[in-house]
Motif scaffolding. Structure first.
Motif, PDB file in Angstrom:
ATOM      1  N   VAL A 547      10.709  20.945   9.418  1.00 10.43           N
ATOM      2  CA  VAL A 547      10.780  20.085   8.235  1.00 10.43           C
ATOM      3  C   VAL A 547      11.323  18.728   8.664  1.00 10.43           C
ATOM      4  CG1 VAL A 547      11.829  19.743   5.962  1.00 10.43           C
ATOM      5  CG2 VAL A 547      11.112  22.030   6.679  1.00 10.43           C
ATOM      6  N   ALA A 548      10.674  17.659   8.214  1.00  7.84           N
ATOM      7  CA  ALA A 548      11.048  16.306   8.609  1.00  7.84           C
ATOM      8  C   ALA A 548      11.495  15.494   7.400  1.00  7.84           C
ATOM      9  CB  ALA A 548       9.880  15.620   9.311  1.00  7.84           C
ATOM     10  N   ILE A 549      12.165  14.387   7.683  1.00  5.73           N
ATOM     11  CA  ILE A 549      12.568  13.414   6.667  1.00  5.73           C
ATOM     12  C   ILE A 549      11.752  12.147   6.888  1.00  5.73           C
ATOM     13  CG2 ILE A 549      14.484  12.055   5.756  1.00  5.73           C
ATOM     14  CD1 ILE A 549      16.351  14.227   6.839  1.00  5.73           C
ATOM     15  N   ASN A 550      11.173  11.612   5.815  1.00  8.94           N
ATOM     16  CA  ASN A 550      10.281  10.457   5.909  1.00  8.94           C
ATOM     17  C   ASN A 550      10.803   9.307   5.056  1.00  8.94           C
ATOM     18  OD1 ASN A 550       7.416  11.742   7.054  1.00  8.94           O
ATOM     19  ND2 ASN A 550       8.665  13.185   5.908  1.00  8.94           N
ATOM     20  N   LEU A 551      10.748   8.098   5.615  1.00  7.95           N
ATOM     21  CA  LEU A 551      11.059   6.872   4.890  1.00  7.95           C
ATOM     22  C   LEU A 551       9.943   5.876   5.152  1.00  7.95           C
ATOM     23  CD1 LEU A 551      14.838   6.481   5.837  1.00  7.95           C
ATOM     24  CD2 LEU A 551      13.926   7.426   3.718  1.00  7.95           C
ATOM     25  N   GLY A 552       9.570   5.107   4.134  1.00  8.75           N
ATOM     26  CA  GLY A 552       8.493   4.150   4.322  1.00  8.75           C
ATOM     27  C   GLY A 552       8.590   2.985   3.360  1.00  8.75           C
ATOM     28  N   CYS A 553       7.977   1.880   3.737  1.00  9.70           N
ATOM     29  CA  CYS A 553       7.915   0.697   2.891  1.00  9.70           C
ATOM     30  C   CYS A 553       6.568   0.031   3.105  1.00  9.70           C
ATOM     31  CB  CYS A 553       9.054  -0.265   3.218  1.00  9.70           C
ATOM     32  SG  CYS A 553       9.014  -1.793   2.250  1.00  9.70           S
ATOM     33  N   ASP A 554       5.837  -0.225   2.014  1.00  8.95           N
ATOM     34  CA  ASP A 554       4.531  -0.878   2.071  1.00  8.95           C
ATOM     35  C   ASP A 554       4.567  -2.167   1.258  1.00  8.95           C
ATOM     36  OD1 ASP A 554       3.643   1.325   3.448  1.00  8.95           O
ATOM     37  OD2 ASP A 554       2.788   2.291   1.672  1.00  8.95           O
ATOM     38  N   ILE A 555       3.845  -3.154   1.724  1.00 13.36           N
ATOM     39  CA  ILE A 555       3.592  -4.372   0.950  1.00 13.36           C
ATOM     40  C   ILE A 555       2.100  -4.413   0.663  1.00 13.36           C
ATOM     41  CG2 ILE A 555       3.692  -6.880   0.899  1.00 13.36           C
ATOM     42  CD1 ILE A 555       6.040  -6.754   2.789  1.00 13.36           C
ATOM     43  N   GLN A 556       1.754  -4.404  -0.622  1.00 10.56           N
ATOM     44  CA  GLN A 556       0.356  -4.379  -1.043  1.00 10.56           C
ATOM     45  C   GLN A 556      -0.013  -5.706  -1.682  1.00 10.56           C
ATOM     46  OE1 GLN A 556      -0.131  -1.055  -3.687  1.00 10.56           O
ATOM     47  NE2 GLN A 556       0.846   0.387  -2.302  1.00 10.56           N
ATOM     48  N   TYR A 557      -1.226  -6.152  -1.363  1.00  8.88           N
ATOM     49  CA  TYR A 557      -1.770  -7.356  -2.003  1.00  8.88           C
ATOM     50  C   TYR A 557      -3.095  -6.985  -2.639  1.00  8.88           C
ATOM     51  CZ  TYR A 557      -3.395 -12.061  -2.905  1.00  8.88           C
ATOM     52  OH  TYR A 557      -3.859 -13.193  -3.517  1.00  8.88           O
ATOM     53  N   ASN A 558      -3.164  -7.175  -3.949  1.00 11.47           N
ATOM     54  CA  ASN A 558      -4.335  -6.751  -4.687  1.00 11.47           C
ATOM     55  C   ASN A 558      -5.471  -7.761  -4.544  1.00 11.47           C
ATOM     56  OD1 ASN A 558      -3.467  -4.253  -6.474  1.00 11.47           O
ATOM     57  ND2 ASN A 558      -1.738  -5.671  -6.356  1.00 11.47           N
ATOM     58  N   ILE A 559      -6.605  -7.273  -4.101  1.00 14.67           N
ATOM     59  CA  ILE A 559      -7.792  -8.111  -3.943  1.00 14.67           C
ATOM     60  C   ILE A 559      -8.428  -8.373  -5.294  1.00 14.67           C
ATOM     61  CG2 ILE A 559     -10.024  -8.305  -2.781  1.00 14.67           C
ATOM     62  CD1 ILE A 559      -8.994  -6.312  -0.724  1.00 14.67           C
ATOM     63  N   SER A 560      -8.412  -7.357  -6.156  1.00 20.85           N
ATOM     64  CA  SER A 560      -8.988  -7.498  -7.490  1.00 20.85           C
ATOM     65  C   SER A 560      -7.884  -7.846  -8.487  1.00 20.85           C
ATOM     66  CB  SER A 560      -9.688  -6.207  -7.902  1.00 20.85           C
ATOM     67  OG  SER A 560      -8.769  -5.137  -7.860  1.00 20.85           O
ATOM     68  N   ARG A 561      -8.241  -8.019  -9.750  1.00 20.94           N
ATOM     69  CA  ARG A 561      -7.247  -8.321 -10.777  1.00 20.94           C
ATOM     70  C   ARG A 561      -6.230  -7.184 -10.860  1.00 20.94           C
ATOM     71  NH1 ARG A 561      -9.769  -9.727 -16.371  1.00 20.94           N
ATOM     72  NH2 ARG A 561      -7.537 -10.093 -16.763  1.00 20.94           N
ATOM     73  N   PHE A 562      -4.964  -7.531 -10.891  1.00 20.97           N
ATOM     74  CA  PHE A 562      -3.928  -6.513 -10.792  1.00 20.97           C
ATOM     75  C   PHE A 562      -3.936  -5.550 -11.963  1.00 20.97           C
ATOM     76  CE2 PHE A 562      -0.210  -4.575  -9.308  1.00 20.97           C
ATOM     77  CZ  PHE A 562       0.600  -4.327 -10.392  1.00 20.97           C
ATOM     78  N   HIS A 563      -4.207  -6.038 -13.170  1.00 21.86           N
ATOM     79  CA  HIS A 563      -4.113  -5.176 -14.336  1.00 21.86           C
ATOM     80  C   HIS A 563      -5.356  -4.321 -14.548  1.00 21.86           C
ATOM     81  CE1 HIS A 563      -0.237  -6.476 -15.785  1.00 21.86           C
ATOM     82  NE2 HIS A 563      -0.586  -7.721 -15.588  1.00 21.86           N
ATOM     83  N   GLU A 564      -6.240  -4.311 -13.610  1.00 13.41           N
ATOM     84  CA  GLU A 564      -7.424  -3.469 -13.708  1.00 13.41           C
ATOM     85  C   GLU A 564      -7.504  -2.588 -12.473  1.00 13.41           C
ATOM     86  OE1 GLU A 564     -10.767  -5.977 -14.217  1.00 13.41           O
ATOM     87  OE2 GLU A 564     -10.131  -6.752 -16.158  1.00 13.41           O
ATOM     88  N   ASN A 565      -8.322  -1.553 -12.553  1.00 11.93           N
ATOM     89  CA  ASN A 565      -8.528  -0.717 -11.382  1.00 11.93           C
ATOM     90  C   ASN A 565      -9.145  -1.542 -10.268  1.00 11.93           C
ATOM     91  OD1 ASN A 565      -7.665   1.321 -13.061  1.00 11.93           O
ATOM     92  ND2 ASN A 565      -9.718   2.018 -13.561  1.00 11.93           N
ATOM     93  N   GLY A 566      -8.768  -1.241  -9.041  1.00  9.00           N
ATOM     94  CA  GLY A 566      -9.365  -2.022  -7.965  1.00  9.00           C
ATOM     95  C   GLY A 566      -8.729  -1.774  -6.628  1.00  9.00           C
ATOM     96  N   MET A 567      -9.090  -2.634  -5.679  1.00  3.93           N
ATOM     97  CA  MET A 567      -8.703  -2.483  -4.284  1.00  3.93           C
ATOM     98  C   MET A 567      -7.532  -3.392  -3.937  1.00  3.93           C
ATOM     99  SD  MET A 567     -10.735  -0.240  -2.811  1.00  3.93           S
ATOM    100  CE  MET A 567     -10.507  -0.654  -1.096  1.00  3.93           C
ATOM    101  N   ALA A 568      -6.763  -2.953  -2.943  1.00  7.48           N
ATOM    102  CA  ALA A 568      -5.686  -3.754  -2.376  1.00  7.48           C
ATOM    103  C   ALA A 568      -5.593  -3.441  -0.890  1.00  7.48           C
ATOM    104  CB  ALA A 568      -4.358  -3.459  -3.076  1.00  7.48           C
ATOM    105  N   VAL A 569      -5.095  -4.401  -0.138  1.00  2.68           N
ATOM    106  CA  VAL A 569      -4.806  -4.161   1.278  1.00  2.68           C
ATOM    107  C   VAL A 569      -3.302  -3.979   1.426  1.00  2.68           C
ATOM    108  CG1 VAL A 569      -6.819  -5.394   2.137  1.00  2.68           C
ATOM    109  CG2 VAL A 569      -4.691  -6.648   1.709  1.00  2.68           C
ATOM    110  N   LYS A 570      -2.893  -3.303   2.475  1.00  2.00           N
ATOM    111  CA  LYS A 570      -1.469  -3.014   2.639  1.00  2.00           C
ATOM    112  C   LYS A 570      -1.045  -3.125   4.085  1.00  2.00           C
ATOM    113  CE  LYS A 570      -0.058   1.269   2.873  1.00  2.00           C
ATOM    114  NZ  LYS A 570       0.328   2.651   2.513  1.00  2.00           N
TER     115      LYS A 570
END
Length: 622
Positions: A547-570
């Motif tokens: 069993v392992a312990i995991n920590l992570g941090c992502d920064i996402q930038y939304n390619i499409s309009r944020f308030h709608e469904n869509g893609m982002a890069v991270k």
């Protein structure tokens, strides 16, 4: 005659004291009766006005500097899950007490006023009484600011659109103002109380300077708190909201009857006026209506799928087992290792090694508005190689048998080079928290923090190259001197030792050497299974789960309009730590020369694995 005169002189003070005591007792009784008749000050169960005659009668019973504990100073004490009503006892001058009671209390009724204790000599009387009284909200909540601060202390986790700066301060001030306004709504609403308490009345004797007439007046009235009770009769759930104004109370079977002023007695954690039952952001205050209790900035998408590739630095440290952790046992199943004739050895770990990773996650965010907290399940595959080298020999000496005699068998791993190829599957279940650095509605930058456990599966292979000596340490019976024996203690300097080890044989006669001697012994009996500098080289599959312990941090930038469904890069970074606990099966590298070498990866000792990586990938929100 003289006798009667003397007797009269002696008994006269006694008669005087008796008459004085009777006089004081009468005055005390009259004073207490007057108090019990006038302490409602004419306020009764059907009147809200003061009877001035009774009011003035009440005040005449006290000394000019008398004080009274105000047991009508009711308070509402809010709590996290339940509130209470209490009396904040304050000692007041008797005239101020009478003024406050006459002003603030209505429909006052006192009965069951039972005298528990009376001592005219000490001028102390204790009375137990039950009081029914009504008090309007404007007097009950006079210190509204303190009540507001007390309520807010149980709502410390309330969030705002912005958690710092002037905008946050303005929202906080608006929340306090809104709460205060709700508390003071309907100031004439009446709270009905029933209290029971014991009063201790202290009196003093006052002598008139003109006619020397003695009178008794009240000096203090104290409330004995230890047995005082307070009950609000028209607030069943004790949330400060009267039953007639409460939309959620015990009588109508409300699930959580203890509520808040801002939502008419229904639970409203963020104090924005929207009950928790219908608030889509139940811990976030908003001063704007029409958004189901949520601020204008929130996440609409509830689910995300992520995919990524990355590079990482891996550290897989392996510890050699302690000598008491070896798996060698004797014929009785007891630990057979002779730690005094053994050496742990020193293994050089490879340090940080580069590797690759690839994987994906599915994240589900809770709630219907804010949706910044969620849980994710994922899959990550990573691979790297690490070399382990022995810097000092591992010498394991243990009790064995050659079929006839017990002796000490010695396995000496004199050199070892082991390359382990790590193939790791990590299956994390993590808690996710995301937020936007700003509060603008079209903000496209999102930070996602992750933490949680995982199941880590190691599918490794070991390419090992080891040179090993196998020999025996025999002891001759020092008494009979004609037989082999086994002593629990091995005296390395004893002349009765017979050392059948490569080092001992080669030291005595390198020609023909230990290898030839061992071959002849084995030809004579297969139980003499010894070897000199025997090479073990092979590739072996290894597996382990932890069993392992995991920590992570992502920064996402939304390619499409944020308030709608869509893609982002991270872009992201992560850290994984996996302790490798002791194995239940103890470590034996090998016993007989025909055995396969058991990789040090299977060592019994505690080891650990950790990695730090960076990733790049995509996110699809829906």
């Amino acid at each position: 005659m003289k006798y009667k005169i003397v007797l009269f002189v002696i008994l006269f003070p006694v008669f005087v004291r008796a008459q004085t005591a009777a006089r004081i007792d009468t005055l005390v009784n009259q004073l207490i009766d007057g108090l019990r008749m006038s302490w409602t000050m004419g306020i009764d169960n059907n009147s809200r006005s003061v009877d001035l005659k009774a009011y003035n009668k009440f005040k005449t019973l006290f000394a000019t500097d008398a004080t009274i504990d105000d047991d009508f100073n009711f308070r509402f004490i809010p709590g996290k899950k339940a509130g209470t009503y209490a009396v904040d006892i304050k000692s007041k001058p008797f005239d101020l007490y009478a003024h406050d009671v006459a002003l603030e209390i209505s429909k006052l009724r006192i009965d069951n006023d039972t005298i528990l204790y009376k001592n005219p000599d000490s001028l102390i009387v204790e009375i137990r009484r039950t009081v029914w009284a009504e008090k309007p909200r404007k007097y009950l909540f006079q210190d509204t600011d303190s009540l507001v601060n007390s309520i807010l202390s149980f709502h410390k986790d309330v969030e705002f659109e912005k958690n710092s700066g002037k905008e946050r301060d303005d929202e906080y001030a608006a929340m306090k103002k809104n709460l205060k306004g709700k508390i003071l709504r309907n100031p004439d609403s009446v709270y009905q109380f029933r209290t029971s308490s014991t009063l201790r009345i202290h009196m003093i004797m006052i002598k008139d300077s003109v006619d020397s007439k003695v009178d008794v007046k009240i000096k203090t009235i104290e409330t004995i708190l230890k047995n005082a009770t307070v009950e609000c009769l028209n607030d069943d759930d004790k949330d400060g909201i009267l039953n007639g104004e409460d939309s959620c109370r015990i009588a109508n079977n409300c699930k959580n009857p203890y509520g808040d002023f801002t939502a008419n007695g229904m639970p409203d954690y963020d104090l924005d006026g929207v009950p928790d039952a219908t608030d889509k952001c139940p811990v976030t205050y908003t001063s704007k209506a029409g958004n189901q209790g949520c601020p204008t900035s929130f996440f609409i998408n509830q689910s995300q799928i992520e995919g990524f590739i990355g590079a990482q630095l891996n550290s897989a440290d392996i510890n050699l087992p302690e000598l008491n952790q070896l798996g060698y046992v004797d014929q009785s199943g007891n630990n057979a290792t002779d730690v005094l004739q053994s050496e742990k050895g020193i293994l050089k770990n490879p340090g940080s090694k580069p590797g690759i990773s690839v994987g994906g996650n599915y994240i589900f965010y809770f709630g219907t508005r804010r949706r910044n907290t969620g849980v994710s399940i994922g899959f990550t595959y990573s691979a790297f190689k690490a070399d382990y080298q022995l810097e000092a020999p591992m010498i394991y000496t243990f009790k064995s048998s050659d079929g006839t005699n017990n002796y000490r068998r010695q396995v000496s791993i004199i050199s070892l080079n082991e390359e382990i190829s790590y193939h790791i599957i990590n299956l994390p279940v993590m808690f996710d928290f995301r937020f936007k650095p700003g509060i603008k509605a079209k903000q496209k930058l999102v930070i996602n923090l992750k933490a949680g456990p995982s199941v880590m599966i190691f599918r490794n292979s070991s390419d090992y190259n080891a040179n090993i000596d196998l020999g025996g340490l025999y002891q001759v019976d020092t008494i009979r001197q004609d037989a082999i024996t086994y002593y629990d203690h091995f005296d390395a300097g004893s002349r009765w030792n017979v050392l059948i080890t490569p080092q001992s044989i080669n030291t005595q006669n390198p020609n023909p050497g230990a290898g030839t001697v061992f071959s002849r012994l084995y030809a004579a009996s297969a139980n003499y299974d010894f070897a000199s500098n025997k090479n073990y080289r092979d590739t072996k599959k290894l597996s382990r789960t932890t069993v392992a312990i995991n920590l992570g941090c992502d920064i996402q930038y939304n390619i499409s309009r944020f308030h709608e469904n869509g893609m982002a890069v991270k872009l992201g970074a992560y850290f994984v730590y996996a302790p490798l606990p002791e194995r239940k099966q103890k470590y034996i590298p090998l016993d007989r020369t025909s055995d396969e070498f058991n990789s040090i990866y299977n060592s019994t000792a505690k080891s650990n694995y950790s990695t730090f990586g960076i990733i790049a990938g995509f996110v699809y929100s829906f």
